[in-house]
Design a protein around this motif. Structure first.
Motif, mmCIF file in Angstrom:
data_model
loop_
_atom_site.group_PDB
_atom_site.id
_atom_site.type_symbol
_atom_site.label_atom_id
_atom_site.label_comp_id
_atom_site.label_asym_id
_atom_site.label_seq_id
_atom_site.Cartn_x
_atom_site.Cartn_y
_atom_site.Cartn_z
ATOM 1 N N ALA A 199 25.723 11.398 -14.117
ATOM 2 C CA ALA A 199 24.970 10.155 -14.332
ATOM 3 C C ALA A 199 25.786 8.930 -13.927
ATOM 4 N N THR A 200 27.096 8.976 -14.139
ATOM 5 C CA THR A 200 27.938 7.843 -13.751
ATOM 6 C C THR A 200 27.939 7.676 -12.243
ATOM 7 N N LEU A 201 28.088 8.770 -11.518
ATOM 8 C CA LEU A 201 28.055 8.720 -10.059
ATOM 9 C C LEU A 201 26.702 8.234 -9.557
ATOM 10 N N MET A 202 25.625 8.714 -10.145
ATOM 11 C CA MET A 202 24.286 8.288 -9.709
ATOM 12 C C MET A 202 24.095 6.786 -9.916
ATOM 13 N N ARG A 203 24.600 6.233 -11.025
ATOM 14 C CA ARG A 203 24.490 4.788 -11.248
ATOM 15 C C ARG A 203 25.278 4.031 -10.184
ATOM 16 N N MET A 204 26.449 4.545 -9.837
ATOM 17 C CA MET A 204 27.268 3.870 -8.826
ATOM 18 C C MET A 204 26.602 3.915 -7.453
ATOM 19 N N ILE A 205 26.005 5.045 -7.109
ATOM 20 C CA ILE A 205 25.319 5.161 -5.817
ATOM 21 C C ILE A 205 24.127 4.212 -5.771
ATOM 22 N N ALA A 206 23.341 4.170 -6.848
ATOM 23 C CA ALA A 206 22.173 3.291 -6.884
ATOM 24 C C ALA A 206 22.594 1.826 -6.754
#
Length: 361
Positions: free
Chosen positions: A294-301
């Protein structure tokens, strides 16, 4: 001789994260995706993972590679034997070394052994022909991504991002029905591998579940700036990386900050990939194990200038996209269709990779 029309093809993927083997059935003729069948997963044991990890970087003839091949073949045979009969198997094997322009590429595991064990024809060694003809040998899923874009009814360019051990992107334009013309693909930077390796080395764990530890840290901006200054990110694609691709330097950082910095490095690579797309994509669709972080997905978004969706938002199984892709590619090999092109791997002309092994008797 393969029967005409739609085939029931069983694809497999054992990725650079070294977590296990994915297997998925696809109904396809190598052009259209008609439907999705059953799926299964077999994790590698800790002992098996240790054998594979010890063989990373090994080439054929190295005893470590031979030991890894035995692990890969046994794991695949055990998993695939649980499926109902299929017309064809697409067997990727386990990448141990990838050096396009140098020694070539090496995926451990023999499709010949698997064909005899299962009694089904097996397509394997998908990357060697592409590398031999000047291509990067990766990524190979783009033609399948294009087929999915058509199946989902997109009418503007979209990007599929796969975050496995390495992160790669496929920009595709579904308005053009020919994947040889409609796709641009390349490895855009490190994926899960540096984060998983750090968790293993420091904490003895396989991964940062859900990105929970990274969420407690802060990226080191100076180290990130040094990382994205590397020339790879601005090199014109196609281009590829192996599992040992450079990642941000996190030596001396505590666990949480180190993981946050590695996740931010992955997201930065994705954002820099947009500089190379022929046109702005309508959205970015995330596949692979990284979408569970979830942390990576927030950073990508936060880094991308378009909507970012997990692939499940479009009714697809994100854990099985790559296994399905090798089912699709196996059907293309059986039909004599190309599996890569100048825009996906940099090969000189569209080429069909893969060897077909038939069971004896």
């Amino acid at each position: 001789m393969m029967k005409p029309g739609m085939l029931r093809v069983l694809g497999t993927m054992s990725g650079t994260s070294l977590d296990g083997v994915d297997a998925a059935v696809l109904e396809t003729d190598g052009v259209q995706v008609a439907g999705f069948g059953e799926t299964a997963y077999r994790p590698y044991s800790e002992a098996e993972r240790a054998v594979l990890r010890a063989a990373l970087g090994a080439w054929p003839g190295d005893p470590r590679a031979e030991a890894a091949a035995e692990v890969v073949e046994l794991a695949h045979a055990e998993l695939l034997a649980g499926f109902a009969p299929v017309d064809l198997v697409g067997f990727h094997g386990q990448t141990l070394a990838h050096d396009p322009g140098g020694r070539g590429t090496h995926q451990a595991g023999s499709g010949e052994v698997l064909a005899q064990a299962l009694g089904w024809p097996v397509v394997w060694d998908f990357r060697t022909a592409d590398v031999r003809l000047g291509g990067q040998g990766a990524p190979l899923a783009p033609f399948y991504h294009h087929a999915l874009a058509l199946r989902l009814g997109f009418v503007a360019p979209v990007v599929f991002l796969n975050v496995g051990g390495v992160a790669n992107v496929t920009w595709c334009d579904p308005r053009d029905p020919a994947p040889e013309r409609a796709c641009l693909a390349f490895d855009c930077g490190p994926g899960n591998a540096p984060m998983d390796d750090l968790m293993c080395a420091r904490l003895g764990l396989a991964r940062d579940e859900g990105g929970a530890l990274a969420a407690r840290g802060s990226p080191d901006e100076a180290r990130l700036n040094a990382f994205v200054a590397q020339g790879y990110f601005r090199r014109i694609p196609p281009k590829s990386l192996d599992r040992a691709a450079p990642a941000p330097d996190v030596a001396g950082l505590d666990d949480a900050d180190a993981l946050a910095t590695l996740a931010a490095g992955c997201a930065a690579g994705v954002a820099l990939a947009f500089e190379h797309f022929p046109a702005a994509p309508e959205r970015l669709i995330v596949c692979g194990g990284g979408r569970h972080n979830a942390t990576l997905m927030r950073m990508i978004a936060a880094a991308c200038d378009c909507p970012v969706d997990p692939v499940e938002a479009h009714g697809l199984d994100g854990d099985m996209i790559e296994a399905q892709a090798f089912a699709y590619l196996a059907a293309r090999v059986a039909r004599g269709l190309p599996t890569s092109a100048p825009g996906t791997t940099g090969v000189a002309a569209p080429v069909g990779g893969g060897n077909l092994s038939e069971p004896r008797g």
